[in-house]
Design a protein around this motif. Structure first.
Motif, PDB file in Angstrom:
ATOM      1  N   THR A   5       9.953  -4.722 -33.690  1.00 38.64           N
ATOM      2  CA  THR A   5      11.365  -5.420 -33.470  1.00 38.64           C
ATOM      3  C   THR A   5      12.049  -4.031 -32.648  1.00 38.64           C
ATOM      4  OG1 THR A   5      11.421  -7.076 -35.029  1.00 38.64           O
ATOM      5  CG2 THR A   5      13.436  -6.387 -34.047  1.00 38.64           C
ATOM      6  N   PHE A   6      12.452  -4.195 -31.620  1.00 37.21           N
ATOM      7  CA  PHE A   6      13.397  -3.314 -30.852  1.00 37.21           C
ATOM      8  C   PHE A   6      14.846  -3.847 -30.618  1.00 37.21           C
ATOM      9  CE2 PHE A   6      15.080  -0.994 -27.257  1.00 37.21           C
ATOM     10  CZ  PHE A   6      14.724   0.458 -27.671  1.00 37.21           C
ATOM     11  N   SER A   7      15.787  -3.201 -31.145  1.00 40.09           N
ATOM     12  CA  SER A   7      17.069  -3.815 -31.206  1.00 40.09           C
ATOM     13  C   SER A   7      17.908  -2.814 -30.247  1.00 40.09           C
ATOM     14  CB  SER A   7      17.438  -3.765 -32.733  1.00 40.09           C
ATOM     15  OG  SER A   7      17.812  -2.443 -33.090  1.00 40.09           O
ATOM     16  N   SER A   8      19.194  -3.550 -30.204  1.00 39.69           N
ATOM     17  CA  SER A   8      20.158  -2.679 -29.411  1.00 39.69           C
ATOM     18  C   SER A   8      20.601  -1.581 -30.346  1.00 39.69           C
ATOM     19  CB  SER A   8      21.498  -3.610 -29.264  1.00 39.69           C
ATOM     20  OG  SER A   8      22.374  -2.786 -28.783  1.00 39.69           O
ATOM     21  N   ASN A   9      20.522  -1.607 -31.538  1.00 37.59           N
ATOM     22  CA  ASN A   9      21.043  -0.212 -32.537  1.00 37.59           C
ATOM     23  C   ASN A   9      19.704   0.720 -32.274  1.00 37.59           C
ATOM     24  OD1 ASN A   9      23.278  -1.310 -33.367  1.00 37.59           O
ATOM     25  ND2 ASN A   9      22.317  -2.320 -35.092  1.00 37.59           N
ATOM     26  N   ASN A  10      18.482   0.188 -32.129  1.00 33.71           N
ATOM     27  CA  ASN A  10      17.354   1.246 -31.953  1.00 33.71           C
ATOM     28  C   ASN A  10      17.637   1.943 -30.648  1.00 33.71           C
ATOM     29  OD1 ASN A  10      14.803  -1.147 -33.157  1.00 33.71           O
ATOM     30  ND2 ASN A  10      16.002   0.398 -34.120  1.00 33.71           N
ATOM     31  N   LEU A  11      18.192   1.294 -29.703  1.00 28.00           N
ATOM     32  CA  LEU A  11      18.405   1.776 -28.161  1.00 28.00           C
ATOM     33  C   LEU A  11      19.463   3.160 -28.579  1.00 28.00           C
ATOM     34  CD1 LEU A  11      17.736   2.120 -25.285  1.00 28.00           C
ATOM     35  CD2 LEU A  11      19.555   0.263 -25.082  1.00 28.00           C
ATOM     36  N   ARG A  12      20.590   2.847 -29.199  1.00 25.27           N
ATOM     37  CA  ARG A  12      21.514   3.846 -29.354  1.00 25.27           C
ATOM     38  C   ARG A  12      21.194   4.661 -30.013  1.00 25.27           C
ATOM     39  NH1 ARG A  12      24.815  -0.021 -30.776  1.00 25.27           N
ATOM     40  NH2 ARG A  12      26.345   0.049 -29.240  1.00 25.27           N
ATOM     41  N   LYS A  13      20.352   4.547 -31.112  1.00 21.89           N
ATOM     42  CA  LYS A  13      19.461   5.712 -31.727  1.00 21.89           C
ATOM     43  C   LYS A  13      18.846   6.470 -30.783  1.00 21.89           C
ATOM     44  CE  LYS A  13      17.591   7.094 -36.260  1.00 21.89           C
ATOM     45  NZ  LYS A  13      17.169   6.477 -37.507  1.00 21.89           N
ATOM     46  N   LEU A  14      17.952   6.229 -30.075  1.00 19.95           N
ATOM     47  CA  LEU A  14      17.110   6.858 -28.944  1.00 19.95           C
ATOM     48  C   LEU A  14      18.110   7.685 -28.269  1.00 19.95           C
ATOM     49  CD1 LEU A  14      14.066   4.776 -28.139  1.00 19.95           C
ATOM     50  CD2 LEU A  14      14.249   6.600 -29.194  1.00 19.95           C
ATOM     51  N   MET A  15      19.125   6.949 -27.793  1.00 17.80           N
ATOM     52  CA  MET A  15      19.963   7.761 -26.741  1.00 17.80           C
ATOM     53  C   MET A  15      20.596   8.994 -27.663  1.00 17.80           C
ATOM     54  SD  MET A  15      20.055   6.004 -23.883  1.00 17.80           S
ATOM     55  CE  MET A  15      21.283   6.544 -23.181  1.00 17.80           C
ATOM     56  N   ARG A  16      20.952   8.854 -28.792  1.00 17.76           N
ATOM     57  CA  ARG A  16      21.444   9.874 -29.581  1.00 17.76           C
ATOM     58  C   ARG A  16      20.576  10.996 -29.899  1.00 17.76           C
ATOM     59  NH1 ARG A  16      23.755   6.003 -33.071  1.00 17.76           N
ATOM     60  NH2 ARG A  16      22.607   6.747 -34.655  1.00 17.76           N
ATOM     61  N   GLY A  31      14.119   1.235 -19.070  1.00 19.55           N
ATOM     62  CA  GLY A  31      12.610   0.713 -18.894  1.00 19.55           C
ATOM     63  C   GLY A  31      11.842   1.445 -20.204  1.00 19.55           C
ATOM     64  N   ILE A  32      10.935   0.483 -20.619  1.00 23.79           N
ATOM     65  CA  ILE A  32       9.663   0.940 -21.658  1.00 23.79           C
ATOM     66  C   ILE A  32       8.584   0.614 -21.152  1.00 23.79           C
ATOM     67  CG2 ILE A  32       8.920   0.499 -23.998  1.00 23.79           C
ATOM     68  CD1 ILE A  32      11.682  -0.744 -24.824  1.00 23.79           C
ATOM     69  N   ARG A  33       7.871   2.113 -20.958  1.00 20.95           N
ATOM     70  CA  ARG A  33       6.537   1.879 -20.103  1.00 20.95           C
ATOM     71  C   ARG A  33       5.287   1.662 -21.039  1.00 20.95           C
ATOM     72  NH1 ARG A  33       6.024   7.104 -16.727  1.00 20.95           N
ATOM     73  NH2 ARG A  33       7.063   5.860 -15.168  1.00 20.95           N
ATOM     74  N   GLY A  34       4.332   0.706 -20.725  1.00 23.35           N
ATOM     75  CA  GLY A  34       3.460   0.425 -21.386  1.00 23.35           C
ATOM     76  C   GLY A  34       3.887  -0.467 -22.495  1.00 23.35           C
ATOM     77  N   MET A 102       7.616   8.062 -11.998  1.00 25.55           N
ATOM     78  CA  MET A 102       8.946   8.821 -12.632  1.00 25.55           C
ATOM     79  C   MET A 102       8.715   9.016 -14.248  1.00 25.55           C
ATOM     80  SD  MET A 102      12.516   7.029 -13.441  1.00 25.55           S
ATOM     81  CE  MET A 102      12.905   6.664 -11.824  1.00 25.55           C
ATOM     82  N   GLN A 103       9.064  10.319 -14.651  1.00 19.50           N
ATOM     83  CA  GLN A 103       8.822  10.708 -16.007  1.00 19.50           C
ATOM     84  C   GLN A 103       9.929  10.255 -16.890  1.00 19.50           C
ATOM     85  OE1 GLN A 103       5.353  12.433 -16.580  1.00 19.50           O
ATOM     86  NE2 GLN A 103       5.576  11.202 -14.692  1.00 19.50           N
ATOM     87  N   SER A 104       9.828   9.933 -18.117  1.00 21.58           N
ATOM     88  CA  SER A 104      10.778   9.742 -19.041  1.00 21.58           C
ATOM     89  C   SER A 104      11.898  10.218 -18.939  1.00 21.58           C
ATOM     90  CB  SER A 104       9.926   9.605 -20.529  1.00 21.58           C
ATOM     91  OG  SER A 104       9.831  11.087 -20.905  1.00 21.58           O
ATOM     92  N   ARG A 220       8.851   5.550 -23.437  1.00 21.46           N
ATOM     93  CA  ARG A 220       7.381   5.180 -23.476  1.00 21.46           C
ATOM     94  C   ARG A 220       7.626   4.223 -24.843  1.00 21.46           C
ATOM     95  NH1 ARG A 220       5.748  11.294 -24.217  1.00 21.46           N
ATOM     96  NH2 ARG A 220       7.335  10.860 -25.857  1.00 21.46           N
ATOM     97  N   TYR A 221       6.425   3.491 -24.650  1.00 21.51           N
ATOM     98  CA  TYR A 221       6.214   2.662 -25.939  1.00 21.51           C
ATOM     99  C   TYR A 221       6.258   3.357 -27.140  1.00 21.51           C
ATOM    100  CZ  TYR A 221       4.464  -0.732 -29.298  1.00 21.51           C
ATOM    101  OH  TYR A 221       4.374  -1.490 -30.412  1.00 21.51           O
ATOM    102  N   THR A 222       5.977   4.479 -27.319  1.00 18.51           N
ATOM    103  CA  THR A 222       5.782   5.213 -28.476  1.00 18.51           C
ATOM    104  C   THR A 222       7.174   5.615 -28.967  1.00 18.51           C
ATOM    105  OG1 THR A 222       5.492   7.239 -27.063  1.00 18.51           O
ATOM    106  CG2 THR A 222       3.477   6.112 -28.353  1.00 18.51           C
ATOM    107  N   ASP A 223       8.057   5.996 -28.110  1.00 19.84           N
ATOM    108  CA  ASP A 223       9.402   6.172 -28.203  1.00 19.84           C
ATOM    109  C   ASP A 223       9.980   4.923 -29.036  1.00 19.84           C
ATOM    110  OD1 ASP A 223       9.749   8.691 -27.134  1.00 19.84           O
ATOM    111  OD2 ASP A 223       9.716   7.665 -25.145  1.00 19.84           O
ATOM    112  N   ALA A 224       9.781   3.861 -28.335  1.00 16.76           N
ATOM    113  CA  ALA A 224      10.424   2.510 -29.066  1.00 16.76           C
ATOM    114  C   ALA A 224       9.811   2.299 -30.598  1.00 16.76           C
ATOM    115  CB  ALA A 224      10.007   1.345 -28.018  1.00 16.76           C
ATOM    116  N   GLU A 225       8.803   2.531 -30.695  1.00 12.71           N
ATOM    117  CA  GLU A 225       7.664   2.325 -31.762  1.00 12.71           C
ATOM    118  C   GLU A 225       8.185   3.167 -32.874  1.00 12.71           C
ATOM    119  OE1 GLU A 225       3.133   1.478 -32.961  1.00 12.71           O
ATOM    120  OE2 GLU A 225       3.385   3.199 -31.936  1.00 12.71           O
TER     121      GLU A 225
END
Length: 309
Positions: A5-16, A31-34, A102-104, A220-225
């Motif tokens: 499950t990938f959420s808006s809060n997950n995205l915000r945390k990745l940004m930080r 974008g989320i590659r793969g 393009m690289q991450s 990348r997918y691993t970042d989201a995971e």
């Protein structure tokens, strides 16, 4: 295959965690590659969606392009691709064309305009209006850390994929594309945007009508995971192309003290910082490990401690 499950809060945390600048009032594209969306209604704004890993094959769309509405704390996902199609990669290898991956990183910004590969296929899209970090593969058909890098604007726009579903062959030499067909003269005077591209286009050109520029962040997918699995747990900071702030300034100081950084220390992870990091990684870990991302290994070797966020 595991679904996360990938959420808006997950995205915000990745940004930080990556020290990326972001707005709490402006729409952002990412974008989320793969990866591929698997939950019902993934193309509508919700707090979270289910996604799973999808192996990139350079033939069919195997990535996600998404829009974040931070005010409502919701995201909408669209199938697409963040890598070039194999036919363009072959032309790059043969020396008869150009293709790049393009690289991450964080890229500010894309602006409303036209993707114009030919008069017949020109259509409203988001035009790349900044420099990016990219690789070109010239010796084979795989992108690796040994491939040459460039920092510049190769016109990797964000446009329709010119295919109707994820089994189709998309059109991209490096652009970020979304499944669907565009409204263009080549498809007839009465043509319209179709598929997921239409839904994305409507958000950008109608829902966010007052916004002209859109930041884009590629993961990348691993970042989201990882961020999905960590939940509320603290995560160690990472720095890469597009990071900004005091942590980048500290990185630049460390690189300078070791003879790798020779320009103004500005707290921005751009061209000069990337080249310094890559050079340091090659000298200390070998070219195969030189990805331009400052994680725990690179930071420790520099004598730098990355905080938990």
């Amino acid at each position: 295959m595991a679904v996360i499950t990938f959420s808006s809060n997950n995205l915000r945390k990745l940004m930080r965690v990556n020290s990326y600048p972001y707005s709490e009032t402006q729409f952002m594209v990412f974008g989320i590659r793969g990866a591929k969306p698997v939950s019902a209604g993934f193309d509508t704004f919700k707090a979270s969606h289910s996604i799973e890993i999808s192996e990139v094959n350079y033939l069919n769309p195997r990535c996600i392009i998404a829009v974040w509405n931070p005010v409502e704390n919701k995201i909408a996902l669209f199938p697409g691709s963040t890598v070039p199609n194999l036919k363009y990669m072959k032309k790059q290898k043969e020396g008869t064309g150009r293709a790049n991956a393009m690289q991450s990183g964080f890229y500010s910004f894309y602006s409303k305009g036209y993707h114009n590969p030919s008069p017949a296929n020109a259509h409203q899209a988001l035009r790349l209006a900044t420099n990016i970090f990219l690789r070109r593969t010239k010796d084979d058909l795989v992108f690796e850390n040994t491939d040459p890098i460039e920092i510049g604007n190769p016109n990797d726009n964000l446009h329709a994929a010119y295919c109707d579903d994820t089994n189709g062959s998309y059109s991209s030499a490096g652009c970020q594309v979304i499944v669907g067909q565009p409204k263009c003269s080549g498809r007839g005077a009465n043509s319209g945007n179709t598929g997921y591209w239409k839904k994305f286009h409507d958000i950008i050109y109608q829902t966010a009508v007052a916004q002209h520029n859109f930041d884009y962040t590629l993961f990348r997918y691993t970042d989201a995971e990882i961020v999905s699995q960590k939940g509320d747990e603290l995560m160690q900071a990472r720095l890469r192309f597009g990071s900004k702030g005091n942590l980048v300034l500290e990185l630049q100081k460390k690189l300078k003290s070791k003879g790798y950084f020779h320009t103004e220390m500005d707290g921005e992870f751009g061209r000069n910082t990337l080249l310094a990091v890559l050079s340091f990684q090659k000298d200390n870990f070998g070219v195969n490990e030189a990805d331009g991302v400052v994680g725990n290994g690179t930071a420790t070797k520099l004598g730098m401690t990355l905080p938990l966020i």
